[in-house]
Design an enzyme around this catalytic site. Sequence first.
Site, PDB file in Angstrom:
ATOM      1  N   GLU A 123       0.835  -1.083  -0.104  1.00  0.00           N
ATOM      2  CA  GLU A 123       0.037  -0.084  -0.120  1.00  0.00           C
ATOM      3  C   GLU A 123       0.915   1.262   0.035  1.00  0.00           C
ATOM      4  OE1 GLU A 123      -3.112   0.074  -0.220  1.00  0.00           O
ATOM      5  OE2 GLU A 123      -3.611  -2.203   0.271  1.00  0.00           O
ATOM      6  N   ASP A 148     -17.882  -9.595  -9.712  1.00  0.00           N
ATOM      7  CA  ASP A 148     -18.115  -9.142  -8.391  1.00  0.00           C
ATOM      8  C   ASP A 148     -17.431  -7.527  -8.481  1.00  0.00           C
ATOM      9  OD1 ASP A 148     -18.980  -9.163  -5.758  1.00  0.00           O
ATOM     10  OD2 ASP A 148     -16.781  -9.362  -4.916  1.00  0.00           O
TER      11      ASP A 148
END
Length: 209
Positions: A123, A148
Amino acid sequence: MAKRKRKARKRKSGVRLLIWVLVIIALFLGVYLAHHYYRIWNQQRIEEQMRRQDRQAKQTFIKQVAPEAQAMQNSYHVCASVTIAQAILESQWGTSQLASQYHNLFGIKGTDPANSKILTTKEYINGRWIVTKGRFRVYDSWSDSIKDHTKLMLNGTDTNKDNYQAVVQAKNYREAAQALQKCGYATDPDYAKKLISVIQTYKLYNYDK
């Protein structure tokens, strides 16, 4: 007279010896150069073969995910090119552990331990990349993952149902890519730029037609 003849013979012997030495050196040099250039040629051949295999693997991946991405575009107006580009970036062309073992192409997070796995991820936080743990959804197939992903674009997040509406309403892949970054889909500050680059490099915009 005899001395001159002996000297002449010695000179001839010396010349012949020198010629043989030069011939042997030339042969060794020829063998060395032949071996050297063969190694270069063989290395180039191997590298070209690897590049060709890499191109083929990438095209195979695109062809595998493109049909479902186009089906989602036709039904819900989510750019197929952006969906494919996201799958490429997020899954490293389908080779990441998350994609290859758990069929999650987009790094979509999960909360239910029954259908999710905790894995290591990167991240971009406070101006630098860090390695952390995250819980990610598990799917039965790449097709389910794409469906999805589209559902996420349409329904947004738990805290903001309209979070990705700008992506759905985008008129082209550039707008959609930039909207994804603005909506906070990824922490990478160059996310939109990378998506657009992948789309243009592999001509994924053709799947939007």
